[in-house]
Scaffold this active site. Structure first.
Site, PDB file in Angstrom:
ATOM      1  CE  LYS A 210      30.574   8.040 -30.045  1.00  0.00           C
ATOM      2  NZ  LYS A 210      29.935   6.905 -30.697  1.00  0.00           N
ATOM      3  CE  LYS A 268      29.418  10.493 -32.927  1.00  0.00           C
ATOM      4  NZ  LYS A 268      29.180   9.081 -33.026  1.00  0.00           N
TER       5      LYS A 268
HETATM    6  C1  PBG Z   1      27.397   4.549 -31.754  1.00  0.00           C
HETATM    7  C2  PBG Z   1      27.267   5.910 -32.323  1.00  0.00           C
HETATM    8  C3  PBG Z   1      26.647   7.040 -31.772  1.00  0.00           C
HETATM    9  C4  PBG Z   1      26.700   8.023 -32.754  1.00  0.00           C
HETATM   10  C5  PBG Z   1      27.372   7.501 -33.852  1.00  0.00           C
HETATM   11  N1  PBG Z   1      27.732   6.193 -33.574  1.00  0.00           N
HETATM   12  C6  PBG Z   1      25.924   7.231 -30.481  1.00  0.00           C
HETATM   13  C7  PBG Z   1      26.613   6.994 -29.214  1.00  0.00           C
HETATM   14  O1  PBG Z   1      27.832   6.878 -29.140  1.00  0.00           O
HETATM   15  O2  PBG Z   1      25.883   6.878 -28.229  1.00  0.00           O
HETATM   16  C8  PBG Z   1      26.105   9.392 -32.610  1.00  0.00           C
HETATM   17  C9  PBG Z   1      25.882  10.132 -33.881  1.00  0.00           C
HETATM   18  C10 PBG Z   1      24.974  11.296 -33.782  1.00  0.00           C
HETATM   19  O3  PBG Z   1      24.554  11.748 -32.696  1.00  0.00           O
HETATM   20  O4  PBG Z   1      24.633  11.823 -34.857  1.00  0.00           O
HETATM   21  N2  PBG Z   1      28.480   4.337 -30.945  1.00  0.00           N
END
Ligand code: PBG
Length: 345
Positions: A210, A268
């Site tokens: 991520k 992601k």
């Molecule tokens: C929480 C999380 C996030 C997303 C999914 N789970 C945001 C972040 O890490 O700040 C983002 C998903 C999206 O932008 O559609 N950790």
């Protein structure tokens, strides 16, 4: 005959355009297929009843109270969507640095899981594991001072909370958890903790790679977890989410998470990170889910609202390209539209 002529005649034997010449031959030779069962739909959950809020940054996406979330999930399920990811919007007065509400067995998400599972038992429910909806500062972990006197997101303290959060969610009935926090070693810790509590059958979808991406902006607005707005001492997530300049590092992350017991690997964001999907696909044997995140969806939606692109066509292209890169499934806010608009049938 000279060489030029040879090349010419060769060109006339091999004509790749023949396989592009009609609909039926293009269908027959297509290398990538898209199925409804590839799609995972994220759902934002709010308190209350009979409430549906639009999200300015995500046109066409809503926050739902539990009763309306059930309706929405039933509809999506009738179209063939069978996997859902839940994200709660937590009241500001329940947030603190220890994210204590995250493992309250009666918190909004636990209540939502119970209600959804009893109303629509045949679907897959996966819940995000990270503390950002529950911390007053919006970070995915606990802020503490380390031995150098520096404020950090404390890895091991955070894992202790994540374990409890995961157990609360699976006890409520969700089929799996998706740790999105990027702490080191959290997959093993959560796996062991769930197993010790006899939840060895709960799935773990690990956000293994991520990236620290500015494409999460609309999501943070949707759940109210924006770190920048909080007068924060640590103003971004770069100390735990990955640096977008790195791809080899994703291999290490995925390798660790597979060894630690992850069942599905999430990469992601989506489109900008297709090289990472492709690398992981070639290196490991594991199911890969690509998360087409909020900023990607918003860009397609808002550009199409301005008549700049055709949403259906570009959205369809994005889904196929993610699959071509090697994704087995795609988490997307447009899952319902993909079916309603005959992108997939
Ligand atoms: C929480 C999380 C996030 C997303 C999914 N789970 C945001 C972040 O890490 O700040 C983002 C998903 C999206 O932008 O559609 N950790």
């Amino acid at each position: 005959m000279n060489n030029d002529l040879d090349i010419n005649s060769l060109n006339q034997i091999i004509r790749l355009r023949r396989n592009r010449s009609t609909d039926w031959i293009r269908e027959m030779v297509a290398e990538t297929r898209l199925f409804i069962s590839d799609l995972i739909l994220p759902i934002f959950i709010i308190e209350g009843s009979n409430t549906k809020q639009s999200i300015k940054e995500l046109p066409g996406v809503y926050r739902f109270s539990v009763d309306l979330a059930i309706k929405h999930i039933k509809y999506a399920s009738s179209l063939g969507i069978k996997v859902f990811m839940l994200f709660p919007v937590i009241d500001a007065n329940l947030k603190n640095n220890q994210a204590t509400e995250s493992y309250n067995e009666n918190n909004l998400l636990c209540r939502a899981i119970k209600a959804i599972k009893s109303a629509v038992p045949d679907i897959g429910l996966i819940s995000d594991i990270a503390l950002d909806p529950y911390t007053s500062h919006g970070h995915d972990g606990i802020i503490a001072k380390n031995n150098y006197g520096r404020l950090v997101i404390d890895n091991d303290l955070t894992i202790e909370i994540l374990k409890k959060q995961a157990l609360a969610y699976v006890k409520a009935g969700c089929d799996g958890v998706s740790p999105s926090d990027m702490m080191d070693g959290r997959i093993l810790a959560i796996r062991k903790f769930l197993d010790q509590n006899a939840y060895q059958d709960s799935l773990i979808f690990s956000y293994a790679a991520k990236y620290s991406s500015s494409l999460y902006g609309p999501f943070r607005k949707a759940v109210g977890s924006n770190v920048e707005n909080e007068n924060n001492l640590i103003s971004d997530k770069k100390t735990y989410q990955m640096d977008y300049r790195n791809a080899s590092e994703a291999i290490l992350e995925v390798e660790n998470d597979i060894k630690e017991g992850a069942d599905v690997i999430i990469i992601k964001p989506g489109i900008f990170y297709m090289d990472v999907i492709s690398k992981i696909k070639h290196k490991f044997i594991c199911p890969i889910a690509s998360y087409q995140v909020s900023g990607e969806y918003a860009m397609l939606k808002i550009a199409s609202e301005h008549g700049i692109i055709n949403f259906n066509e570009v959205f369809k292209e994005s889904l196929y390209c993610l699959k071509r890169a090697g994704a087995n499934s795609i988490i997307t806010y447009g899952a319902i539209e993909a079916i309603e608009n005959n992108i997939i049938s």
